[in-house]
Design an enzyme around this catalytic site. Sequence first.
Site, PDB file in Angstrom:
ATOM      1  N   ALA A   1    -128.809 -18.377   2.212  1.00 39.90           N
ATOM      2  CA  ALA A   1    -127.549 -17.566   2.194  1.00 39.90           C
ATOM      3  C   ALA A   1    -126.425 -18.000   3.283  1.00 39.90           C
ATOM      4  O   ALA A   1    -125.091 -17.857   2.735  1.00 39.90           O
ATOM      5  CB  ALA A   1    -127.779 -16.336   2.344  1.00 39.90           C
TER       6      ALA A   1
ATOM      7  N   ASP B   1     -84.900 -41.723  -5.031  1.00 41.40           N
ATOM      8  CA  ASP B   1     -83.644 -42.432  -5.329  1.00 41.40           C
ATOM      9  C   ASP B   1     -82.870 -41.510  -5.976  1.00 41.40           C
ATOM     10  O   ASP B   1     -83.150 -40.266  -6.179  1.00 41.40           O
ATOM     11  CB  ASP B   1     -84.252 -43.657  -6.226  1.00 41.40           C
ATOM     12  CG  ASP B   1     -85.131 -43.252  -7.551  1.00 41.40           C
ATOM     13  OD1 ASP B   1     -85.079 -42.099  -7.530  1.00 41.40           O
ATOM     14  OD2 ASP B   1     -85.624 -44.249  -8.134  1.00 41.40           O
TER      15      ASP B   1
ATOM     16  N   ASP C   1     -89.372 -46.891  -9.209  1.00 45.35           N
ATOM     17  CA  ASP C   1     -89.414 -47.195 -10.450  1.00 45.35           C
ATOM     18  C   ASP C   1     -89.766 -48.936 -10.758  1.00 45.35           C
ATOM     19  O   ASP C   1     -90.345 -49.450 -11.764  1.00 45.35           O
ATOM     20  CB  ASP C   1     -88.301 -46.655 -11.485  1.00 45.35           C
ATOM     21  CG  ASP C   1     -87.117 -46.825 -10.768  1.00 45.35           C
ATOM     22  OD1 ASP C   1     -87.097 -48.076  -9.855  1.00 45.35           O
ATOM     23  OD2 ASP C   1     -86.134 -46.434 -11.168  1.00 45.35           O
TER      24      ASP C   1
ATOM     25  N   ASP D   1     -90.646 -52.085  -5.985  1.00 46.97           N
ATOM     26  CA  ASP D   1     -90.979 -50.802  -5.324  1.00 46.97           C
ATOM     27  C   ASP D   1     -92.276 -50.774  -4.785  1.00 46.97           C
ATOM     28  O   ASP D   1     -92.745 -49.985  -4.212  1.00 46.97           O
ATOM     29  CB  ASP D   1     -90.372 -49.463  -6.117  1.00 46.97           C
ATOM     30  CG  ASP D   1     -88.828 -49.718  -6.053  1.00 46.97           C
ATOM     31  OD1 ASP D   1     -88.298 -49.959  -5.369  1.00 46.97           O
ATOM     32  OD2 ASP D   1     -88.166 -48.854  -7.216  1.00 46.97           O
TER      33      ASP D   1
ATOM     34  N   GLU E   1    -123.775 -11.615   7.304  1.00 47.47           N
ATOM     35  CA  GLU E   1    -125.200 -11.625   6.911  1.00 47.47           C
ATOM     36  C   GLU E   1    -126.148 -12.055   8.014  1.00 47.47           C
ATOM     37  O   GLU E   1    -126.978 -11.272   8.198  1.00 47.47           O
ATOM     38  CB  GLU E   1    -125.378 -12.444   5.838  1.00 47.47           C
ATOM     39  CG  GLU E   1    -124.780 -12.022   4.649  1.00 47.47           C
ATOM     40  CD  GLU E   1    -124.752 -13.316   3.316  1.00 47.47           C
ATOM     41  OE1 GLU E   1    -125.389 -14.019   3.297  1.00 47.47           O
ATOM     42  OE2 GLU E   1    -123.440 -13.250   2.511  1.00 47.47           O
TER      43      GLU E   1
ATOM     44  N   ASN F   1    -125.979 -13.811  -1.807  1.00 50.66           N
ATOM     45  CA  ASN F   1    -125.443 -15.085  -1.821  1.00 50.66           C
ATOM     46  C   ASN F   1    -124.738 -15.562  -3.175  1.00 50.66           C
ATOM     47  O   ASN F   1    -123.852 -16.127  -3.336  1.00 50.66           O
ATOM     48  CB  ASN F   1    -126.631 -16.146  -1.409  1.00 50.66           C
ATOM     49  CG  ASN F   1    -126.010 -17.380  -1.031  1.00 50.66           C
ATOM     50  OD1 ASN F   1    -124.809 -17.440  -0.406  1.00 50.66           O
ATOM     51  ND2 ASN F   1    -126.789 -18.456  -1.459  1.00 50.66           N
TER      52      ASN F   1
ATOM     53  N   THR G   1    -121.682 -13.353  -4.177  1.00 54.18           N
ATOM     54  CA  THR G   1    -120.497 -13.688  -3.339  1.00 54.18           C
ATOM     55  C   THR G   1    -120.051 -15.268  -3.521  1.00 54.18           C
ATOM     56  O   THR G   1    -118.618 -15.420  -3.489  1.00 54.18           O
ATOM     57  CB  THR G   1    -120.451 -13.213  -1.825  1.00 54.18           C
ATOM     58  OG1 THR G   1    -121.698 -13.730  -1.245  1.00 54.18           O
ATOM     59  CG2 THR G   1    -120.741 -11.718  -1.729  1.00 54.18           C
ATOM     60  N   ASP G   2    -121.113 -16.253  -3.388  1.00 53.42           N
ATOM     61  CA  ASP G   2    -120.605 -17.526  -3.278  1.00 53.42           C
ATOM     62  C   ASP G   2    -119.944 -17.929  -4.838  1.00 53.42           C
ATOM     63  O   ASP G   2    -119.219 -19.052  -4.758  1.00 53.42           O
ATOM     64  CB  ASP G   2    -121.827 -18.370  -3.203  1.00 53.42           C
ATOM     65  CG  ASP G   2    -122.148 -18.567  -1.665  1.00 53.42           C
ATOM     66  OD1 ASP G   2    -121.388 -17.856  -0.921  1.00 53.42           O
ATOM     67  OD2 ASP G   2    -122.831 -19.511  -1.395  1.00 53.42           O
TER      68      ASP G   2
HETATM   69  P1  ATP Z   1     -81.477 -45.596  -7.914  1.00 54.75           P
HETATM   70  O1  ATP Z   1     -82.024 -46.763  -6.887  1.00 54.75           O
HETATM   71  O2  ATP Z   1     -81.071 -44.470  -7.079  1.00 54.75           O
HETATM   72  O3  ATP Z   1     -82.208 -45.812  -9.103  1.00 54.75           O
HETATM   73  P2  ATP Z   1     -79.646 -47.575  -9.075  1.00 54.75           P
HETATM   74  O4  ATP Z   1     -80.094 -47.495 -10.402  1.00 54.75           O
HETATM   75  O5  ATP Z   1     -78.058 -47.550  -8.899  1.00 54.75           O
HETATM   76  O6  ATP Z   1     -80.034 -46.199  -8.219  1.00 54.75           O
HETATM   77  P3  ATP Z   1     -80.493 -50.038  -8.988  1.00 54.75           P
HETATM   78  O7  ATP Z   1     -81.290 -49.837 -10.318  1.00 54.75           O
HETATM   79  O8  ATP Z   1     -81.359 -50.858  -7.874  1.00 54.75           O
HETATM   80  O9  ATP Z   1     -80.352 -48.774  -8.432  1.00 54.75           O
HETATM   81  O10 ATP Z   1     -79.369 -50.840  -9.247  1.00 54.75           O
HETATM   82  C1  ATP Z   1     -78.505 -51.375  -8.301  1.00 54.75           C
HETATM   83  C2  ATP Z   1     -77.037 -51.677  -8.962  1.00 54.75           C
HETATM   84  O11 ATP Z   1     -77.195 -52.502  -9.947  1.00 54.75           O
HETATM   85  C3  ATP Z   1     -76.492 -50.440  -9.354  1.00 54.75           C
HETATM   86  O12 ATP Z   1     -76.025 -49.367  -8.737  1.00 54.75           O
HETATM   87  C4  ATP Z   1     -75.525 -51.022 -10.623  1.00 54.75           C
HETATM   88  O13 ATP Z   1     -74.203 -51.290  -9.855  1.00 54.75           O
HETATM   89  C5  ATP Z   1     -76.203 -52.386 -10.906  1.00 54.75           C
HETATM   90  N1  ATP Z   1     -76.901 -52.049 -12.273  1.00 54.75           N
HETATM   91  C6  ATP Z   1     -77.576 -51.076 -12.451  1.00 54.75           C
HETATM   92  N2  ATP Z   1     -78.201 -51.316 -13.722  1.00 54.75           N
HETATM   93  C7  ATP Z   1     -77.723 -52.317 -14.317  1.00 54.75           C
HETATM   94  C8  ATP Z   1     -77.735 -53.015 -15.677  1.00 54.75           C
HETATM   95  N3  ATP Z   1     -78.491 -52.467 -16.447  1.00 54.75           N
HETATM   96  N4  ATP Z   1     -76.975 -53.975 -15.484  1.00 54.75           N
HETATM   97  C9  ATP Z   1     -76.188 -54.496 -14.653  1.00 54.75           C
HETATM   98  N5  ATP Z   1     -75.984 -53.906 -13.460  1.00 54.75           N
HETATM   99  C10 ATP Z   1     -76.881 -52.734 -13.235  1.00 54.75           C
END
Ligand code: ATP
Length: 959
Positions: A298, A344, A654, A658, A723, A759, A762-763
């Site tokens: 228990a 971001d 993303d 990264d 207990e 036991n 309560t358990d």
């Molecule tokens: P975060 O990092 O907050 O997502 P973000 O989208 O601006 O911001 P990145 O995706 O690294 O960051 O883009 C960096 C830069 O590249 C942007 O600020 C923009 O000037 C340029 N950029 C973003 N998307 C495109 C695209 N599809 N074509 C061309 N240039 C782009």
Amino acid sequence: MVSAVADADPSLLDWDTVVEQLGSDPDRGLSVQEAARRLREVGPNEIATVPPVPRWRKFVEQFRDPLVYLLFAAIGISLIVWAVDGAPGWPMDASVIAAIIVVNAGLGYVQQAHAEHAVEALARMSAATATVVRDGVQQRVPTRELVPGDLLVLVEGDTVAADARLLSAATLQVSEARLTGESEPVMKDARTLAAPAALGDRLDMVFNGSAVNQGAGRAVVTATAMATQMGQIVVLLRSVHEERTPLQREIARLGRMLGIAVLSIAVVVIATILLMSGVHTINNVVTALLLGVSLAVAAVPEGLPAIMSVVLALGVRRMSTQNAIVKKLSSVETLGSATVVCSDKTGTLTTGEMTIGRIATPVGEVTVTGAGYHPAGRIERDGVALPEGSDLWRQSALVLGGGCLANDAALQEQDGEWAVQGDPTDAAFLVAEMKIGTGHRRTERFRRMGEIPFTSERKLMSSLESDAHRDGRVTVVTKGAAEVVLSRCTHVHVSHRIEPLDAVQRTQIIADVERLSGDAFRTLAVAYRLLETSTLPEINESLEREMVYCGMVGIIDPPRPEAADAIARARRAGIRVMMITGDHPRTAARIARDLGMTEEVSAVSGLELASLDEEQFRETVRHRSVYARVTPADKQRIVHALHADHQIVAMTGDGVNDAPALKSADIGIAMGRSGTEVAKEASTMILADDNFATIVKAIREGRGIFANIRKFLRYLLSSNIGEVLTVFFGVVLAGVIGLTDVDGTIALPLLATQILWINLLTDSGPALAMGVDPEADDIMSRPPRSTSERIIDGRMWGGFVLTGVVMAVATLLTLDLYLPGGLIAGEESLDNARTAGFTVLVLAQLFNALCARSETGTAFHRFLGNRWLWVAIGVSALLQLAVVHLPFLQRAFSTEALSPIQWLVCLVMASTVLWASEIRKLILRSLDTRKARRPMSNCPADQCRKSLRGPDIRSLIAE
Ligand code: ATP
């Protein structure tokens, strides 16, 4: 058919042969029906880990516990004695203990199944997906549904989930480290191999378990699941099921420690009983042994790990309904102690719904009206529509047209709703071009020949276009971060002319960027370069030079409405929020100010970071919260700097690059919508809605789960101590309270079966209900928990002992009250008095459940707040009523009916647990208030925390 290709080594066959043999189509892929049929035929695309454990085995597993062995031993002894003594009737004790073991195992099994179910559901939610073409339509499917013959579409950031033969590859770079151990990415090529090659050299194939670092390609799946190279090597797949969190390990350790302590106590109790009562019969010995064993069973909180799993699993499920999909149970705990969230900006703190609001060109600036992706709006200047054909109109159309060429997105309209396929930044150009109405001219004139893809490092993307107005010669069209594009330009397009770009114009353009960024616009510039060749040149970044600057756009990406509030909540909770974005420093700082994140006028740029030495870098990270134009490598460096300051870091990401930062953070958070598969794989949590506010919600849940774990620990451990103390002091003080049997020997305060019953009650129910207790109101107004903080601190142990002592005193006093002799002379039978004591102990546990919900808060706050707890308390009380009044249970547990007055007395005695706890909490609260009023200089621990967390937190803690 399917296996024929796998056997024939598809890397040595031309791709069209492979496609044909697999019964697929290079353009349309498989049909949806055929894919479903093949899935049934070959099974899901999964690498089998360990074979599934059948249910009966899981049930049997519940009995594999040293404490259960002890109980079995107890049953054995009592059966032998029963047989040797030739006692009449049924071996009651043995049967009751056996029944309790089975019921306990059943409860354990249900709990385990529950936890497993929740984790499996979670694994399904965070399952990887792949893009395939079926019936000619591109679609995303879970990777487990891939079948041989499927046409895979690969883009940067995808993970490859099956073995496949390439049909085409455009600068396709794949990392095969998990498969071949080779850390350098491999450049792939669809050309058929001339001779058999080792895995790492099969350039015309992609393999399960690898990741696309760059470029794009198409491939036909040749093998899935165990037939893939990965399946044949059978690597250990990550498995959420097996994983034990640090807290689970700590709890298991605590359980073991308590187990040893309790076993020792049990031995002492048995010895005391035998010594004090003297050994008269074998029956006396067996009774004492049974009591000792039951006490051990228990008092050892053997149910802790199981309840802990259920609580974690339930928490994780709750989090998933709020769009936070946790891939690892351990991150639930880590979330609760997060001190810094690095987020971001684009799409997380902002809506990510991009609209071009301005076009700034060397011939002037215009405004674009309208919002979102609905192409309603116009191009105007000073509130007046821009005349079609004017110089400014043409230059604006040039900027938008260029942005639409260097573009991979598509817009779709369905029932008046406009949706985007692809990057929202790209889509913004398509929408604005529809407003100006020049799209058809562009599509008639240009034909795409190639692409230099966008990456966060380059901040640019380019398209190579064959220009019908220039006899098919190639034009390189580039769009990207304004200052990066500008650095590639030597000329400027002004009306109809191309002029050299002089210093004045350059300065003017940079001023425009600063101005628009300062107004929270995301700035992207467009440029082009005319090549004199009509054949496709080698595609590389050297094409993006000596370009002609056309102009820039200012994109509106408004902050998410809920983000400011979420940031404020995070700050109140002592969590520092940092913005780390690829965008322009001014845009970043402006959005950060709008969100109440900082007062900083400008953000720290990636360029500035690069110039800092290690110490300066750490100092900067300590004080500045907004970082812009950073590269993924900077993100990782920031995580390291925060770690050096003992911070617990949650970091979003993303892109493919990264992944290292996501892995180094304590909680890597990938974007569910815009994130790549690689980022998702590297992370421990996925945000299904890409929303910053969801991170804060998840932290709140994490804290709540940790608090609930403490609640049931508080409840279980203090009850167990109660207990043990009852039995121990019952035996030691038997003479004082009149606990003697008819033959004058000392009687036991509780019987073995009664202890096991307590036991069981309560358990299970109340402990589980404690795990789903609603969060306290102030859960987000405390600073984060330090990871070095033990789950049970000194104050909690003090509470356990107090509660245990009060329970024991109340139980033993009740016994004394009804027993003849002792301190208070009563006149009931031993069985009746013992039933009353037993009932007090059960009811005291139920009162304790109410107290355990908070360490210092009164039990009456949100008294009815946890309905599950009340259900559990109600059921337990009814079961106790049954055990006291139903004849067959009376026989099983040696109880006697109690009168209503006796019930009332039991209730009052049991409630002392509640009152004692209330008084303790009152004292603790007043101590806490007094401590909080004391000046900070007297409080070294707080000061230490202060200096660790940087300025944002300092001001908070001082508040
Ligand atoms: P975060 O990092 O907050 O997502 P973000 O989208 O601006 O911001 P990145 O995706 O690294 O960051 O883009 C960096 C830069 O590249 C942007 O600020 C923009 O000037 C340029 N950029 C973003 N998307 C495109 C695209 N599809 N074509 C061309 N240039 C782009």
